[in-house]
Design an enzyme around this catalytic site. Structure first.
Site, short mmCIF file in Angstrom:
data_model
loop_
_atom_site.label_atom_id
_atom_site.label_comp_id
_atom_site.label_asym_id
_atom_site.label_seq_id
_atom_site.Cartn_x
_atom_site.Cartn_y
_atom_site.Cartn_z
N GLN A 106 15.83 -27.23 60.56
CA GLN A 106 15.89 -28.19 59.45
C GLN A 106 17.21 -28.94 59.49
O GLN A 106 17.44 -29.84 58.70
CB GLN A 106 15.78 -27.46 58.11
CG GLN A 106 14.52 -26.64 57.96
CD GLN A 106 14.56 -25.77 56.72
OE1 GLN A 106 14.34 -26.25 55.61
NE2 GLN A 106 14.82 -24.49 56.90
N HIS A 124 13.79 -32.29 60.49
CA HIS A 124 14.38 -33.24 59.55
C HIS A 124 15.18 -34.34 60.26
O HIS A 124 16.05 -34.96 59.66
CB HIS A 124 15.25 -32.50 58.52
CG HIS A 124 14.42 -31.72 57.54
ND1 HIS A 124 14.95 -30.76 56.70
CD2 HIS A 124 13.09 -31.76 57.26
CE1 HIS A 124 13.97 -30.25 55.96
NE2 HIS A 124 12.84 -30.83 56.29
N SER A 197 17.03 -21.26 52.57
CA SER A 197 16.57 -20.83 51.24
C SER A 197 15.05 -20.95 51.13
O SER A 197 14.46 -20.49 50.15
CB SER A 197 17.24 -21.67 50.15
OG SER A 197 16.89 -23.03 50.31
N ASN A 218 19.30 -13.77 55.77
CA ASN A 218 19.86 -14.74 54.82
C ASN A 218 20.73 -13.99 53.82
O ASN A 218 20.36 -12.90 53.38
CB ASN A 218 18.70 -15.44 54.06
CG ASN A 218 19.08 -16.81 53.57
OD1 ASN A 218 19.25 -17.72 54.38
ND2 ASN A 218 19.24 -16.98 52.29
#
Ligand code: CNA
Length: 249
Positions: A106, A124, A197, A218
């Site tokens: 991303q 992205h 996230s 994470n």
């Protein structure tokens, strides 16, 4: 979160046993390199330095691109000094060893390529190219930098002096690399989700499409629908994957 904790040793075993592993990386893989994420502590959304929602909002960009180019100038000032993190380099080593098919990222920073990863699906987009929104003329990164040095808002030399937009995907724009990312996810026996996230769609749905196990590393908890073979390690990436690497290499 209804998923099992995982040790670096178990993660290493899953990587060694899997015939098709992919990584899905988010902004958290680059924080140790000095690029703030969005939603972590110290992230762009929490420090107030930028209005994170406006920076990447496509409607706002058309109306007033100044916030986006303020962010871009700051990022450009740091990019030349950046080094990939241990985890970026670990993923490149896995690929070279035939243990990783691709990185779906991303991120809009160039750190996966700098680390040597060959197959990087940048869902992205990236700053590598930009386009004039009026005439479609293409600009490479160095040309964008040159224009940013001369103009507050970079504009094309075409008749309409169109706004130049880097080819990063804004909120409200199509994610054209999704079919490739979805296909990789569906084929995977193991998906490593690193520093995300999992709140930005449609990418956040990729773990739900995974064909096999999903390992999430994470620092903060993330939400995932419960399913078998879901693992989570609440650790910083570099410390976790240094331990994984000692098991594999
Ligand atoms: P996010 O929403 O900011 O989430 C990042 C997550 O990573 C957070 O949950 C943090 O807790 C976690 N995290 C931070 N540092 C570490 C670490 N060292 N080890 C483990 N976990 C860590 O970012 P997402 O990627 O999920 O959101 C998607 C957006 C952010 C994409 O559109 C990106 O383009 C965008 N973004 C990219 C960059 C970049 O290119 N480096 C930087 C900032 C934002």
């Amino acid at each position: 979160m209804n998923i099992q904790p995982i040790s670096p040793q178990k993660c290493a075993t899953l990587i060694q046993q899997s015939k098709m592993t992919i990584a899905l990386s988010g902004a958290g893989i680059s924080t140790a390199a000095g690029i703030p994420d969005f939603r972590g502590p110290g992230g762009i959304f929490s420090t107030g330095k930028y209005d994170g929602q406006l920076v990447f909002d496509i409607d706002h960009f058309h109306h007033d691109p100044s916030e986006f180019f303020r962010f871009t100038r700051d990022l450009a000032a740091t990019v030349d000094k950046l080094q990939p993190t241990f985890t970026h380099e670990f993923l490149a080593r896995l690929e070279t060893a035939g243990l990783l098919e691709a990185v779906v990222t991303q991120n809009i920073d160039p750190l996966h390529a700098m680390a040597g990863s060959q197959r990087v699906v940048s869902v992205h987009g990236s700053y590598a190219t930009s386009h004039c929104l009026a005439c479609g003329k293409s600009y490479d990164y160095q040309q964008l930098l040159a224009l940013l040095g001369q103009q507050e808002i970079p504009r094309c030399d075409c008749e309409s002096q169109g706004l130049i937009k880097p080819d990063v995907v804004f909120f409200g724009e199509a994610v054209t690399k999704m079919p490739e990312a979805q296909s990789l996810a569906a084929q995977s026996e193991l998906m490593l989700v690193l520093g995300s996230s999992l709140t930005v769609y449609p990418v956040a749905m990729l773990p739900g499409l995974a064909g096999g196990a999903v390992v999430i590393v994470n620092t903060q908890p993330v939400q995932l629908p419960p399913a078998p073979n879901r693992y989570f390690a609440a650790q910083s990436l570099d410390s976790f994957f240094r331990q994984v690497a000692t098991e594999i290499f």
